[in-house]
Design an enzyme around this catalytic site. Structure first.
Site, mmCIF file in Angstrom:
data_model
loop_
_atom_site.group_PDB
_atom_site.id
_atom_site.type_symbol
_atom_site.label_atom_id
_atom_site.label_comp_id
_atom_site.label_asym_id
_atom_site.label_seq_id
_atom_site.Cartn_x
_atom_site.Cartn_y
_atom_site.Cartn_z
ATOM 1 N N ASP A 48 0.977 -1.356 0.038
ATOM 2 C CA ASP A 48 0.069 -0.097 -0.130
ATOM 3 C C ASP A 48 0.788 1.162 0.007
ATOM 4 O O ASP A 48 1.990 1.384 0.433
ATOM 5 C CB ASP A 48 -0.934 -0.170 1.154
ATOM 6 C CG ASP A 48 -1.992 0.893 1.134
ATOM 7 O OD1 ASP A 48 -2.167 1.380 -0.021
ATOM 8 O OD2 ASP A 48 -2.582 1.155 1.967
ATOM 9 N N GLY A 67 -0.211 5.570 -4.287
ATOM 10 C CA GLY A 67 -0.752 6.940 -4.666
ATOM 11 C C GLY A 67 -0.186 8.175 -3.877
ATOM 12 O O GLY A 67 0.217 9.076 -4.141
ATOM 13 N N HIS A 95 2.331 3.707 -9.013
ATOM 14 C CA HIS A 95 2.110 2.352 -9.133
ATOM 15 C C HIS A 95 3.442 1.813 -10.024
ATOM 16 O O HIS A 95 3.648 0.638 -9.836
ATOM 17 C CB HIS A 95 0.705 2.181 -9.997
ATOM 18 C CG HIS A 95 -0.324 2.374 -9.196
ATOM 19 N ND1 HIS A 95 -0.625 1.999 -7.864
ATOM 20 C CD2 HIS A 95 -1.514 2.966 -9.699
ATOM 21 C CE1 HIS A 95 -1.956 2.452 -7.657
ATOM 22 N NE2 HIS A 95 -2.530 3.056 -8.624
ATOM 23 N N THR A 108 -11.079 -6.890 -4.443
ATOM 24 C CA THR A 108 -12.383 -6.500 -5.250
ATOM 25 C C THR A 108 -12.767 -5.402 -5.193
ATOM 26 O O THR A 108 -13.555 -4.899 -5.940
ATOM 27 C CB THR A 108 -13.202 -7.707 -4.365
ATOM 28 O OG1 THR A 108 -13.117 -7.576 -3.127
ATOM 29 C CG2 THR A 108 -13.192 -9.152 -4.885
ATOM 30 N N LEU A 121 10.630 -20.820 -5.091
ATOM 31 C CA LEU A 121 9.454 -19.854 -4.458
ATOM 32 C C LEU A 121 8.349 -20.022 -5.315
ATOM 33 O O LEU A 121 8.165 -19.882 -6.452
ATOM 34 C CB LEU A 121 10.129 -18.652 -4.432
ATOM 35 C CG LEU A 121 9.113 -17.480 -4.082
ATOM 36 C CD1 LEU A 121 8.875 -17.291 -2.805
ATOM 37 C CD2 LEU A 121 9.912 -16.066 -4.659
ATOM 38 N N ARG A 123 2.247 -4.688 6.066
ATOM 39 C CA ARG A 123 1.364 -3.910 5.323
ATOM 40 C C ARG A 123 2.212 -2.740 5.497
ATOM 41 O O ARG A 123 2.471 -2.206 6.402
ATOM 42 C CB ARG A 123 0.089 -3.454 5.958
ATOM 43 C CG ARG A 123 -0.853 -2.607 4.962
ATOM 44 C CD ARG A 123 -2.133 -2.280 5.438
ATOM 45 N NE ARG A 123 -2.752 -1.537 4.534
ATOM 46 C CZ ARG A 123 -3.999 -1.578 3.942
ATOM 47 N NH1 ARG A 123 -4.778 -2.447 4.496
ATOM 48 N NH2 ARG A 123 -4.488 -0.748 2.998
HETATM 49 C C1 IPE Z 1 -5.577 -2.768 -0.298
HETATM 50 O O1 IPE Z 1 -5.122 -1.385 -0.484
HETATM 51 C C2 IPE Z 1 -5.559 -3.376 -1.611
HETATM 52 C C3 IPE Z 1 -4.195 -3.701 -2.322
HETATM 53 C C4 IPE Z 1 -3.039 -3.278 -1.870
HETATM 54 C C5 IPE Z 1 -4.248 -4.038 -3.258
HETATM 55 P P1 IPE Z 1 -6.203 -0.175 -0.489
HETATM 56 O O2 IPE Z 1 -5.453 1.018 -0.450
HETATM 57 O O3 IPE Z 1 -7.258 -0.548 -1.654
HETATM 58 O O4 IPE Z 1 -7.041 -0.338 0.901
HETATM 59 P P2 IPE Z 1 -7.995 0.744 1.726
HETATM 60 O O5 IPE Z 1 -8.804 1.086 0.694
HETATM 61 O O6 IPE Z 1 -6.869 1.713 1.996
HETATM 62 O O7 IPE Z 1 -8.438 -0.141 2.848
HETATM 63 C C1 IPE Z 2 -1.575 0.196 -3.425
HETATM 64 O O1 IPE Z 2 -1.399 1.610 -3.286
HETATM 65 C C2 IPE Z 2 -2.207 -0.166 -4.817
HETATM 66 C C3 IPE Z 2 -3.218 -0.775 -4.891
HETATM 67 C C4 IPE Z 2 -4.228 -0.517 -4.178
HETATM 68 C C5 IPE Z 2 -3.331 -1.260 -6.320
HETATM 69 P P1 IPE Z 2 -2.559 2.572 -3.283
HETATM 70 O O2 IPE Z 2 -3.027 2.868 -4.924
HETATM 71 O O3 IPE Z 2 -3.800 2.093 -2.753
HETATM 72 O O4 IPE Z 2 -1.975 3.813 -2.746
HETATM 73 P P2 IPE Z 2 -2.478 4.903 -1.606
HETATM 74 O O5 IPE Z 2 -3.292 4.147 -0.634
HETATM 75 O O6 IPE Z 2 -3.653 5.679 -2.452
HETATM 76 O O7 IPE Z 2 -1.380 5.675 -1.242
HETATM 77 MG MG MG Z 3 -3.970 2.387 -0.634
#
Ligand code: IPE
Ligand code: IPE
Ligand code: MG
Length: 246
Positions: free
Chosen positions: A21, A24, A38, A67, A132, A189
């Protein structure tokens, strides 16, 4: 001594799962578009996969698309799917070189055909690798997985293929997307969020949880080794007393 050298090989987590995570936020901090976060995150994936192979972790499962992520703006989803295709094409070589088997968990049928084609291709080409197992959670949601499992088992009960008294841990495990994977030992995480976001709810029943502020694109091999060392300093009691263990 380097962090890597401090890792006790006899106490390695067999299965590491990561909620990748913060892509963004990483981009936003730099005044960049989310998509570049990404892209940068994909580089961390390569690093971490290689690190796991190096130290002999047997199973790595990465949460790449949930999902719930289908609710993101259409343009972001499209770019993520494109990135997935190009990464799969590009990294096939790395997987082969490191003897890594690719696996996918999730409702794969919902992915665009072009992604599925690439995914199936790499899974097929790496199916005999055994150093792996790298599982990508794509269009994955734990509740969806559990619902699917309940439906499949119910149908078997209805058709007298299994009796309700015989439903146990292993029957359930055998119907999950993760049927070929052991339970998760260490769940990581990144990005400071301390939640599970619908990832592997059944499979993390006794996992050690590790949260770090580091954003996924900044997450390095050293950060992984730190997480593993932290894991190795914990006592996993599985309900027993400390005295029983020693
Ligand atoms: C969880 O991250 C899903 C992935 C890392 C693919 P999100 O960014 O989507 O989760 P929330 O919305 O903060 O819970
Ligand atoms: C995780 O990073 C990647 C996916 C969920 C695909 P995010 O895109 O959720 O990044 P933040 O949480 O907005 O920083
Ligand atoms: Mg996120």
């Amino acid at each position: 001594m380097s962090l890597k050298d401090q890792i006790e090989t006899s106490k390695l987590p067999k299965h590491i799962a990561i909620i990748m995570d913060g892509n963004g936020r990483w981009a936003k901090k730099r005044g960049l578009l989310r998509n570049l976060g990404h892209k940068s995150g994909a580089k961390s994936v390569k690093q971490i996969v290689e690190a796991c192979a190096e130290i002999n972790v047997k199973y790595l499962t990465l949460y790449a698309f949930s999902t719930e992520n289908w609710n993101r703006p259409k343009i972001e989803i499209e770019l993520l799917m494109k990135l997935l295709i190009s990464s799969l094409r590009k990294e096939l070589k790395t997987l082969q070189k490191n003897n890594i088997k690719l696996n996918a968990i999730g409702n794969i049928d919902l992915l665009p055909k072009s992604v599925r084609k690439e995914l199936v291709d790499v899974i097929e080409k790496t199916k005999n690798n055994n150093r792996l197992t790298l599982s990508l959670a794509l269009s994955y949601g734990s509740r969806e997985e559990i619902i699917k499992t309940i439906k499949e088992i119910s149908l078997k009960v209805k058709n007298n293929l299994i009796s309700p008294e015989n439903i146990d841990n292993s029957v359930i495990n055998n119907h999950l997307y993760t049927r070929n994977l052991p339970d998760v030992d260490l769940l990581i995480r990144t990005s400071g969020e301390q939640r599970i976001s619908n990832f592997l709810l059944w499979q993390i029943a006794y996992a050690e949880l590790y949260f770090t502020e580091v954003l996924w694109p900044d997450f390095t091999k050293e950060n992984l080794f730190e997480a593993i060392l932290n894991y190795q300093n914990r006592e996993r009691r599985f309900g027993k007393t400390s005295e029983q263990l020693s």
